[in-house]
Design a protein around this motif. Structure first.
Motif, short mmCIF file in Angstrom:
data_model
loop_
_atom_site.label_atom_id
_atom_site.label_comp_id
_atom_site.label_asym_id
_atom_site.label_seq_id
_atom_site.Cartn_x
_atom_site.Cartn_y
_atom_site.Cartn_z
N THR A 117 0.81 -1.23 0.00
CA THR A 117 0.00 0.00 0.00
C THR A 117 0.84 1.27 0.00
N ILE A 118 2.17 1.15 0.17
CA ILE A 118 3.03 2.33 0.08
C ILE A 118 4.37 1.94 -0.51
N ASN A 119 4.91 2.80 -1.39
CA ASN A 119 6.24 2.56 -1.95
C ASN A 119 7.17 3.72 -1.57
N ALA A 120 8.43 3.59 -1.95
CA ALA A 120 9.44 4.58 -1.54
C ALA A 120 9.13 5.98 -2.08
N ASP A 121 8.64 6.07 -3.31
CA ASP A 121 8.31 7.38 -3.90
C ASP A 121 7.19 8.06 -3.12
N GLU A 122 6.18 7.28 -2.76
CA GLU A 122 5.06 7.85 -2.00
C GLU A 122 5.51 8.32 -0.62
N LEU A 123 6.39 7.54 0.01
CA LEU A 123 6.89 7.95 1.32
C LEU A 123 7.76 9.21 1.21
N ASP A 126 21.94 -0.80 4.36
CA ASP A 126 22.63 -0.04 5.41
C ASP A 126 21.70 0.99 6.05
N LYS A 127 20.90 1.67 5.21
CA LYS A 127 19.96 2.66 5.74
C LYS A 127 18.81 1.99 6.49
N ALA A 128 18.30 0.91 5.92
CA ALA A 128 17.17 0.21 6.54
C ALA A 128 17.58 -0.43 7.87
N ARG A 129 18.83 -0.89 7.95
CA ARG A 129 19.32 -1.55 9.17
C ARG A 129 19.26 -0.62 10.38
N LEU A 130 19.51 0.66 10.14
CA LEU A 130 19.48 1.63 11.23
C LEU A 130 18.09 1.69 11.86
N ALA A 131 17.06 1.73 11.02
CA ALA A 131 15.67 1.77 11.52
C ALA A 131 15.30 0.48 12.23
N ILE A 132 15.77 -0.65 11.71
CA ILE A 132 15.47 -1.95 12.33
C ILE A 132 16.22 -2.09 13.65
N THR A 153 8.48 -2.60 2.45
CA THR A 153 9.64 -3.02 1.65
C THR A 153 10.92 -2.45 2.25
N ALA A 154 12.04 -3.02 1.83
CA ALA A 154 13.35 -2.54 2.29
C ALA A 154 13.55 -1.07 1.91
N GLU A 155 13.09 -0.68 0.72
CA GLU A 155 13.25 0.71 0.27
C GLU A 155 12.49 1.69 1.17
N VAL A 156 11.31 1.27 1.64
CA VAL A 156 10.54 2.12 2.56
C VAL A 156 11.25 2.18 3.92
N LYS A 157 11.74 1.05 4.39
CA LYS A 157 12.48 1.04 5.67
C LYS A 157 13.70 1.97 5.59
N ALA A 158 14.36 2.00 4.43
CA ALA A 158 15.56 2.83 4.26
C ALA A 158 15.25 4.32 4.38
N LEU A 159 14.01 4.71 4.15
CA LEU A 159 13.59 6.11 4.28
C LEU A 159 12.99 6.41 5.66
N SER A 160 13.01 5.41 6.55
CA SER A 160 12.36 5.54 7.85
C SER A 160 13.37 5.79 8.96
N ASP A 161 12.88 6.39 10.04
CA ASP A 161 13.73 6.60 11.22
C ASP A 161 13.67 5.41 12.16
N TYR A 162 12.49 4.82 12.27
CA TYR A 162 12.28 3.65 13.12
C TYR A 162 11.42 2.63 12.38
N CYS A 163 11.65 1.36 12.67
CA CYS A 163 10.68 0.33 12.33
C CYS A 163 9.96 -0.05 13.62
N CYS A 164 8.86 -0.76 13.49
CA CYS A 164 8.17 -1.28 14.66
C CYS A 164 7.38 -2.51 14.25
#
Length: 316
Positions: free
Chosen positions: A93-99, A303-309, A118-129
């Motif tokens: 329901t959401i992709n990296a461009d939309e985020l 690398d970017k997504a790992r920070l949020a995870i 997706t991993a691309e969305v996680k990479a644009l995130s500060d936190y996962c949950c």
């Protein structure tokens, strides 16, 4: 000449040893897949197991974003998913461009992404949950900071209500299974099962009304809003003998197996995820035997997504 039938369970257990492989299975997987898994759990528990394993190969029996998470956490291990079509209606329901566009509208906001992304969305995130630690994650963010929560609107609404946060923006995504579980289905069932404990996943569309009924005392102390692993723990420790369960029906197999003296009743018999059910024991065998299908997240995204995870794991 007839071919001998392959004993897939036996072959999977053999290949697992030969290849120093570990099999991780989500609570919604088919019983035959759960039976060969080394670990069964929700996405948070499986993420932790992936991060801690010393196996060379991880066979992830779940949906694609979960295998991606394992790949992000274990960049030097081979991560396999038995069926590439095991996607997720919520993650899509959401992709990296939309985020990226949403972040531009709220440049000072903190982005909290549910792991069903997706991993691309996680990479644009500060936190996962995950559903089991979403409240903790949001509470860890300074109260004066805006929060963009995605993609599940029901989980987001639940978190906003529990944290009493007024500066939280929620993406309008939903899981096709949980969105189909309605308050009227639950109320009808609870009216006839008065001694049952009621377990509901926060992704359900009925969560907001369930919270309302719980607050009014309509459900007394019987209503529990829990992640799938939270449901498993509650089923083990509760003194109740009967449970009404509002989530994907795959969890019932493990519930009944671990608690043979208790009764578990689904709110909806047909609440099944077609993506989770794509993985079969034969496909697990094929995955181990032929090294398919490898899930590898590109390093710059990982690398970017790992920070949020990592932030999520630190809080949980």
């Amino acid at each position: 000449m007839t071919m001998l039938a392959i004993d897939f369970k036996e072959q999977v257990l053999r290949l697992k040893k030969e290849r120093n492989a570990i099999i991780l299975a989500h609570n919604y997987q088919l019983p035959e897949v759960q039976d060969v898994a080394d670990f069964i759990g929700d996405s948070l528990a499986l993420s932790k197991n992936a991060a801690a394993t010393d196996a060379d190969v991880i066979v992830f029996c779940g949906v694609h974003f979960m295998a991606e998470t394992a790949s992000i956490l274990c960049p030097n291990k081979k991560v396999l998913i038995p069926d590439l079509e095991a996607g997720c209606s919520l993650a899509s329901t959401i992709n990296a461009d939309e985020l990226a566009a949403w972040k531009q509208e709220h440049p000072d906001a903190v982005v909290v992404s549910y792991v069903n992304t997706t991993a691309e969305v996680k990479a644009l995130s500060d936190y996962c949950c995950t559903s089991s630690n979403a409240v903790k994650v949001v509470n860890s963010i300074p109260a004066d900071r805006k929060v963009l929560f995605l993609p599940d609107m029901f989980l987001g609404s639940y978190v906003a209500e529990v944290t009493k946060r007024k500066n939280m923006y929620i993406w309008p995504g939903e899981c096709h299974v949980h969105a189909g579980i309605k308050a009227e289905d639950i109320n009808k069932m609870l009216a006839t099962l008065k001694n049952a404990d009621f377990l509901v996943h926060p992704e359900c569309s009925c969560t907001s009304s369930t919270m309302y009924h719980m607050a009014k005392g309509d459900l007394a102390q019987k209503g529990h809003i829990l992640s799938t692993e939270g449901m498993m723990k509650h089923a083990r420790t509760s003194g109740a003998k009967q449970f009404v369960v509002a989530t994907e029906t795959g969890i019932l197999y493990r519930m009944r197996k671990e608690n043979p003296d208790k009764e578990f009743i689904p709110v909806k018999e047909d609440a099944t995820c077609r993506y989770m059910k794509k993985i079969t024991l034969e496909k697990v065998y094929n995955s181990l035997a032929h090294n398919v299908y490898e899930v590898k997240v590109p390093k710059q995204v990982a690398d970017k997504a790992r920070l949020a995870i990592d932030r999520m794991l630190a809080i949980s």
